[in-house]
Enzyme design. Structure first.
Site, short mmCIF file in Angstrom:
data_model
loop_
_atom_site.label_atom_id
_atom_site.label_comp_id
_atom_site.label_asym_id
_atom_site.label_seq_id
_atom_site.Cartn_x
_atom_site.Cartn_y
_atom_site.Cartn_z
N ASP A 152 0.49 -1.40 -0.15
CA ASP A 152 -0.26 0.13 -0.15
C ASP A 152 0.47 1.16 -0.31
O ASP A 152 0.52 2.14 -0.74
CB ASP A 152 -1.30 -0.32 1.56
CG ASP A 152 -2.18 -0.91 0.95
OD1 ASP A 152 -2.17 -1.90 0.23
OD2 ASP A 152 -2.15 -1.51 2.41
N HIS A 181 -5.48 -3.72 5.39
CA HIS A 181 -4.98 -4.17 3.97
C HIS A 181 -5.99 -4.53 3.24
O HIS A 181 -5.22 -5.09 2.64
CB HIS A 181 -4.00 -5.32 3.81
CG HIS A 181 -3.23 -5.39 2.60
ND1 HIS A 181 -2.52 -4.29 2.48
CD2 HIS A 181 -2.71 -6.90 2.42
CE1 HIS A 181 -1.92 -5.30 1.06
NE2 HIS A 181 -2.48 -6.07 1.28
#
Length: 335
Positions: A152, A181
């Protein structure tokens, strides 16, 4: 320098490219690969690379999991099936949860002091699965259990540099990404972008959405042939290297922390982070300083814009459901 490094790999993606990247690390002297198929072949292939680590591959037969785990300093778990078009991370749960649970049981028995890095999706749920297994076995150390959310952060750097008109300078862009996530649990804090960058609301909305759902972009582009396995392998190797470097004495800088999904009890700073969240949550991706024992310090999230506070509220609501799902799975399992 670590003396041993066990790698719970798949002979498929992202285990295979991750194994290749980890074979290049000078911090690793023993690289063990484990899978239900092909692990010995992958090990034989990368063992020809002239870097320090000795490589071995193991299958379930003849105690392969124990052999792969025993004596490990660090264990990386990417095991499971990849996403396919139209499949969410939650769709993966029933398949990957059992795999992760069984590996966690092996860790508790054969490598209870190892650093454990979980890549297997859905990370928001699989990290609690590992934690609950280790708790039941009496060996849980929140400082040593990590959900790998580095992809990310990597995506944010890439996408923000592109939006700023400087795509070749992505390495210079640092954007905090906190929360979880998957989808809306991923919270990019664009207001803290370094170097400072200003975006109008429409651009900001597009950036947040792209960072949150970048995996869908790859799944669609591969047209049913896989998910974001190569970029995930890069991110996994990067975070594993950071953990190994910290264990060897190179403490993470507070000006350039790592971001990882951890149990907020891992360090006193987690209590401060939790107190400022819009709701109670046990796990969260936070900025951390890594040290020789894992999480050395959890840093504050810093000032957030009203827009980011709204993103955080949505993230916390979704995370609680994800976490409960993992905890409930272990509670209903026979260990």
């Amino acid at each position: 320098m670590t003396k041993n490094h066990a790698r719970i790999a798949t002979a498929h993606e992202p285990g295979q490219p991750l194994s290749l990247l980890l074979k290049q690390s000078t911090l690793i002297t023993d690289l063990a690969l484990y899978d239900v198929v092909n692990a010995p072949g992958v090990a034989a292939d990368i063992s020809h690379i002239n870097t320090p680590s000795v490589v071995n591959g193991y299958l379930p037969a003849d105690g392969g999991l124990e052999k792969a785990l025993k004596g490990s300093d660090i264990i990386v778990i990417p095991a499971g099936v990849p996403r396919k078009p139209g499949m969410t991370r939650d769709d993966l749960f029933n398949i990957n949860a059992s795999i992760v649970r069984d590996i966690a049981v092996g860790i508790a028995a054969h490598a209870p002091k190892a650093f454990v890095l979980v890549i297997s999706n859905p990370v928001n749920s699989t990290v609690p699965i590992v934690a609950e297994v280790l708790k039941k076995k009496g060996v849980f150390d929140p400082k040593r259990l990590f959900g790998v959310t580095t992809l990310d952060v990597v995506r944010a750097s890439t996408f923000v540099s592109e939006a700023a008109g400087k795509p070749t300078e992505s390495l210079q862009y640092r954007i905090p990404v906190v929360g979880g996530h998957s989808g809306a649990t991923i919270v990019p804090i664009l207001s803290q972008t370094q170097p400072k960058s200003e975006f109008d609301q429409a651009t900001q909305d597009k950036l947040v959405n792209r960072i949150q759902f970048g995996g869908d972009e790859v799944v669609k582009a591969k047209d049913g042939a896989g998910s974001a396995t190569l970029s995930m392998a890069f991110a996994g190797a990067r975070f594993a290297s950071a953990v190994l470097e910290a264990a060897a004495g190179k403490t993470t800088s507070s000006s350039a922390p790592e971001y990882t999904y951890v149990h907020l009890s891992a360090e006193a700073g987690g209590k401060d982070v939790a107190s400022k969240l819009p709701g109670q949550v046990d796990y969260f991706s936070v900025p951390v300083i890594l040290g020789k024992d894992g999480v050395e310090k959890i840093l504050p999230l810093g000032n957030l814009s009203k827009y980011e506070e709204g993103l955080l509220e949505t993230a916390v609501k979704d995370l609680n459901g994800n976490i409960s799902k993992g905890v409930s799975f272990v509670e209903s399992s026979k260990l």
